[in-house]
Enzyme design. Structure first.
Site, short mmCIF file in Angstrom:
data_model
loop_
_atom_site.label_atom_id
_atom_site.label_comp_id
_atom_site.label_asym_id
_atom_site.label_seq_id
_atom_site.Cartn_x
_atom_site.Cartn_y
_atom_site.Cartn_z
N ASP A 14 0.79 -1.23 0.00
CA ASP A 14 0.00 0.00 0.00
C ASP A 14 0.83 1.29 0.00
OD1 ASP A 14 0.98 -0.25 2.51
OD2 ASP A 14 -0.92 -0.01 3.55
N ARG A 64 -5.29 4.62 6.23
CA ARG A 64 -5.50 4.35 4.81
C ARG A 64 -6.66 5.17 4.27
NH1 ARG A 64 -4.25 -0.97 3.30
NH2 ARG A 64 -5.29 -0.26 1.41
N TYR A 117 0.00 -3.55 11.34
CA TYR A 117 1.03 -4.59 11.24
C TYR A 117 1.34 -5.00 12.68
CZ TYR A 117 2.18 -3.63 6.34
OH TYR A 117 2.16 -3.49 4.98
N PRO A 126 7.30 -6.41 4.68
CA PRO A 126 6.57 -5.32 4.02
C PRO A 126 6.47 -4.03 4.83
CG PRO A 126 5.05 -7.02 4.77
CD PRO A 126 6.41 -7.40 5.27
P1 FAD Z 1 3.41 -9.74 -7.45
O1 FAD Z 1 2.62 -8.59 -7.01
O2 FAD Z 1 3.47 -10.93 -6.56
O3 FAD Z 1 2.84 -10.16 -8.86
C1 FAD Z 1 3.18 -11.37 -9.47
C2 FAD Z 1 2.13 -11.67 -10.52
O4 FAD Z 1 2.56 -12.80 -11.25
C3 FAD Z 1 0.79 -12.03 -9.92
O5 FAD Z 1 -0.22 -11.32 -10.59
C4 FAD Z 1 0.68 -13.53 -10.15
O6 FAD Z 1 -0.65 -13.95 -10.37
C5 FAD Z 1 1.51 -13.72 -11.38
N1 FAD Z 1 2.10 -15.04 -11.49
C6 FAD Z 1 2.70 -15.77 -10.54
N2 FAD Z 1 3.14 -16.92 -11.03
C7 FAD Z 1 2.82 -16.92 -12.35
C8 FAD Z 1 3.02 -17.83 -13.39
N3 FAD Z 1 3.64 -18.98 -13.20
N4 FAD Z 1 2.55 -17.51 -14.61
C9 FAD Z 1 1.90 -16.35 -14.84
N5 FAD Z 1 1.70 -15.44 -13.87
C10 FAD Z 1 2.15 -15.73 -12.64
N6 FAD Z 1 3.90 -5.45 0.46
C11 FAD Z 1 3.81 -4.41 1.28
O7 FAD Z 1 4.53 -3.43 1.08
N7 FAD Z 1 2.91 -4.44 2.32
C12 FAD Z 1 2.12 -5.53 2.57
O8 FAD Z 1 1.36 -5.58 3.52
C13 FAD Z 1 2.20 -6.62 1.72
N8 FAD Z 1 1.43 -7.71 1.90
C14 FAD Z 1 1.50 -8.72 1.02
C15 FAD Z 1 0.65 -9.82 1.19
C16 FAD Z 1 0.67 -10.85 0.28
C17 FAD Z 1 -0.28 -12.01 0.47
C18 FAD Z 1 1.56 -10.81 -0.82
C19 FAD Z 1 1.58 -11.94 -1.82
C20 FAD Z 1 2.42 -9.74 -0.97
C21 FAD Z 1 2.39 -8.70 -0.05
N9 FAD Z 1 3.23 -7.59 -0.19
C22 FAD Z 1 3.13 -6.54 0.65
C23 FAD Z 1 4.27 -7.55 -1.19
C24 FAD Z 1 3.88 -6.76 -2.41
O9 FAD Z 1 2.57 -7.08 -2.78
C25 FAD Z 1 4.91 -7.12 -3.47
O10 FAD Z 1 6.19 -6.67 -3.05
C26 FAD Z 1 4.62 -6.53 -4.81
O11 FAD Z 1 3.34 -6.87 -5.23
C27 FAD Z 1 5.65 -7.08 -5.80
O12 FAD Z 1 5.21 -6.90 -7.09
P2 FAD Z 1 5.54 -7.97 -8.22
O13 FAD Z 1 4.85 -7.46 -9.42
O14 FAD Z 1 7.00 -8.18 -8.28
O15 FAD Z 1 4.93 -9.35 -7.74
#
Ligand code: FAD
Length: 660
Positions: A50, A278, A286, A362
């Site tokens: 967020d 928020r 947290y 996070p």
């Molecule tokens: P992600 O946001 O994880 O995106 C990855 C994408 O790839 C997803 O849409 C997924 O569906 C897709 N994907 C995965 N595997 C495959 C595949 N094999 N083939 C095709 N698509 C695939 N950060 C904070 O700062 N505060 C928080 O409170 C917080 N809570 C979180 C809670 C959860 C449950 C999660 C999972 C993450 C949390 N985060 C939090 C971390 C934050 O969301 C991530 O750091 C951020 O989203 C990273 O972005 P990203 O695009 O690298 O990965």
């Protein structure tokens, strides 16, 4: 079973979280042929990351949706620290500004990940003319790189097999059982209207269909459990910590006075709590879960954690204040793991970004920001190389620049988590406890890192910094020409006026994310004949048919298509005339659209928005000026004199494909 179809694309992006969407946004803005697939059938609607740093907002602004985030988000202005007194009762012990004052034209804000994804999706649709859209419910099944073809610019050396999932397969599982409240991936009751379309499940007509995609480049943005990373045989190295945390997004009922402030609360015996106010009256908590501990293997059983366990821990930490809630939008629990990928690319053809190459706690609000910034660094490089505008060698700078950031992030997180999760020291003799002075100091220092503005990229073909001590002295002389624009750091922003219409602009607003390099000519006092002669000479060289500017521009394209020249002069606006005093190359003539009135600016006082004092703030001499090269991602790449034309030409010859 039908035969797989075959297709070609320049760039294939796997994963449509914040990092994948950032990569797709670059492709859309630069007109690169690209596809983006995600195994989920909808975007995120609630929870997860967020916090948005100042730098992320500057980036959003360069893409054209900074204003949407700024308007909708909750603005974080102050941090309150709460600590136990001698009697063990928590009290407000300090207040500090949330963002270091004067650091950026933006301050830190909070808005949940689903909204950020919405803004990206709309932006990608607009800029790609709806040619790039997230292909949902699509899973990669195999990835091969033809090593014999990786050095061939025309080749498509990466082959990925994709399969379309059934609606059931593409619906994410609840991560933690035992709760009726969505723990992350499902619909929030506070969903915005413009997200409704995403709720319609995609047709399953193509379920099971497979496709072989031949790509020039693949970007794996598929999160912490990255399939792409595993397909490449790369690992995340690091460790899990013993700290278990719960997160809840609730609308609270409480007598705690600072519930609308960002708070770091250390209780005497019951652990720590972070309060993040928020949008929509929500508050994120947290909460450190002291009663849940890892087993012998070092892992905690998350399935045993419920919202009641998390919330009662929060109530204990906040006592004697009371807190309750009726509505919980999202919750989760996690064990902090701090890991970095062993490698960020394979053959400079397949890249990993975001959570796929770094995971950490996070709380410092870094995950989404650093992940998006990975792709803000990578996207334009891949785009320019795929279009044949930049040399393939620039791609190596992705790993050298971003792996260091990931490592810095883990170090920062390590320190921050220890201080946040530790017990407060009872007194100066309590060596095992965390001193609250040390915590505040770390918070203040951490604020610079957490803003995203301390990034300082090292030397490479696209950052003209000294590679060895012999070049250091010369570099320092050049850097002294613009002390406020350190090479390797992002181009800071101050207000200047448009010469033609007197409108004030934050200069960074002119550095749009469209894949163009910029040469910023600080023209100095062009009313002085000597300086005017230097400017004229510079422009003459720039406009010569054999100059880097002409040779970098593909035949038939506008002269500002690859490198845009922007000018800031320091003479008085009213004493100067655009057409009389500035050579045509600084405001090029389009045969159908006339002069370009948006390229020459002046450091002068505005009627309504004060004075940006840009020359002083950029540390540039008002008479002599200087020249600065800015990369497409707004990082300062080169600084030199107006007379250093050959040196400037060498910079571009090192990274762009110049026509013979
Ligand atoms: P992600 O946001 O994880 O995106 C990855 C994408 O790839 C997803 O849409 C997924 O569906 C897709 N994907 C995965 N595997 C495959 C595949 N094999 N083939 C095709 N698509 C695939 N950060 C904070 O700062 N505060 C928080 O409170 C917080 N809570 C979180 C809670 C959860 C449950 C999660 C999972 C993450 C949390 N985060 C939090 C971390 C934050 O969301 C991530 O750091 C951020 O989203 C990273 O972005 P990203 O695009 O690298 O990965």
């Amino acid at each position: 079973m039908t035969e797989p179809t075959e297709s070609k694309t320049d760039v294939l992006i796997i994963g449509a979280g914040p990092s994948g969407l950032m990569a797709a946004a670059w492709m859309a803005h630069m007109g690169v042929k690209a596809r983006i697939v995600d195994k989920r059938n909808t975007k995120i609607f609630s929870g997860q990351a967020d916090g948005l740093q100042c730098r992320s907002l500057e980036i959003f602004d360069s893409l054209g949706f900074g204003d949407r985030a700024w308007k909708e988000a909750h603005h974080m202005i102050e941090i309150c620290m709460w600590n136990p007194g001698q009697d063990g009762v928590i009290r407000r012990s300090d207040r500090i500004p949330d963002t270091i004052v004067g650091l950026s034209r933006f301050q830190q804000i909070v808005l949940h990940q689903g909204r950020i994804e919405r803004f990206f999706l709309d932006n990608i649709k607009k800029y790609s003319g709806d040619t790039i859209h997230v292909e949902r419910g699509v899973l990669p099944e195999s990835l091969e790189i033809d090593a014999d073809k990786v050095d061939d610019d025309e080749a498509y050396p990466v082959t990925v097999k994709l399969r379309t999932l059934s609606a059931e397969e593409a619906t994410p599982q609840q991560q933690i059982t035992g709760s009726k409240v969505a723990d992350g991936l499902f619909r929030s009751n506070l969903i915005n209207e413009d997200d409704e379309a995403d709720l319609i499940k995609k047709s399953a007509a193509r379920a099971g269909a497979t496709e072989i995609v031949h790509a020039k480049y693949v970007i794996g943005c598929d999160g912490a459990r990255s399939w792409t990373r595993r397909a490449l045989g790369f690992e995340l190295v690091g460790e899990a910590t013993d700290f278990i945390w719960g997160v809840m997004d609730i609308i609270p009922f409480t007598d705690f006075p600072d519930i609308r402030m960002r708070c770091a609360i250390h209780s005497a015996k019951n652990g720590s709590l972070m309060v993040i106010p928020r949008e929509n009256k929500m508050v994120r908590l947290y909460i450190q879960l002291k009663e849940v501990t890892p087993d012998a293997s070092g892992r905690a059983d998350r399935s045993k954690i419920t919202p009641d366990i998390i919330f009662s821990a929060a109530q204990k930490i906040l006592a004697p204040y009371k807190i309750d809630y009726e509505y919980c939008d999202w919750w989760t629990a996690y064990q902090i793991g701090q890991r970095v990928g062993t490698s960020f690319d394979a053959h400079n053809r397949v890249f990993l970004a975001g959570d796929a190459v770094h995971t950490h706690s996070p709380k410092a609000g870094q995950g989404m920001n650093v992940s998006m910034q990975d792709c803000y660094n990578l996207g334009w490089k891949v785009g320019l190389v795929a279009q044949g505008i930049a040399k393939r060698s620039i791609l190596s700078s992705y790993q050298s620049e971003r792996r260091q950031i990931a490592q810095d992030l883990i170090d920062f997180d390590h320190k921050f988590s220890r201080l946040f999760s530790g017990r407060p020291a009872k007194d100066v003799m309590d060596a095992e406890g965390v001193s609250m002075e040390e915590f505040k100091d770390a918070f203040l220092k951490g604020n610079m890192f957490a803003s995203g503005l301390s990034v300082n990229y090292g030397p490479s073909t696209i950052v003209a910094k000294p590679g060895d001590a012999a070049e250091q002295e010369d570099f320092e002389k050049k850097q002294a020409l613009a002390t406020g624009l350190p090479v390797g750091m992002r181009f800071n922003s101050f207000k200047v006026l448009n010469q033609a219409d007197a409108r004030p602009w934050h200069f960074q607003e002119r550095l749009k994310a469209d894949g163009r390099f910029r040469v910023v000519l600080f023209a100095g006092d062009i009313l002085k004949p000597e300086q005017k002669a230097r400017v004229d000479k510079f422009c003459e060289l720039l406009d010569a048919p054999a100059s880097f500017l002409h040779r970098a521009t593909p035949e038939g394209q506008a002269i500002d298509g690859v490198i845009e020249v922007l000018t800031i002069h320091s003479s008085k606006r009213v004493d100067t005339e655009l057409l009389r005093d500035f050579p045509a190359i600084l405001h090029p003539l389009d045969p159908h659209r006339g002069w370009d009135y948006d390229k020459v600016f002046v450091d002068d006082v505005s009627y309504h928005e004060g004075y940006g004092d840009a020359y002083k703030n950029y540390g540039v001499d008002r008479e002599r000026g200087c020249v600065v090269v800015v990369r497409p991602d707004q990082y300062v790449a080169w600084v030199g004199e107006l007379d250093d034309f050959e040196h400037l030409e060498r910079y571009f010859a090192g990274c762009l494909v110049l026509r013979a």
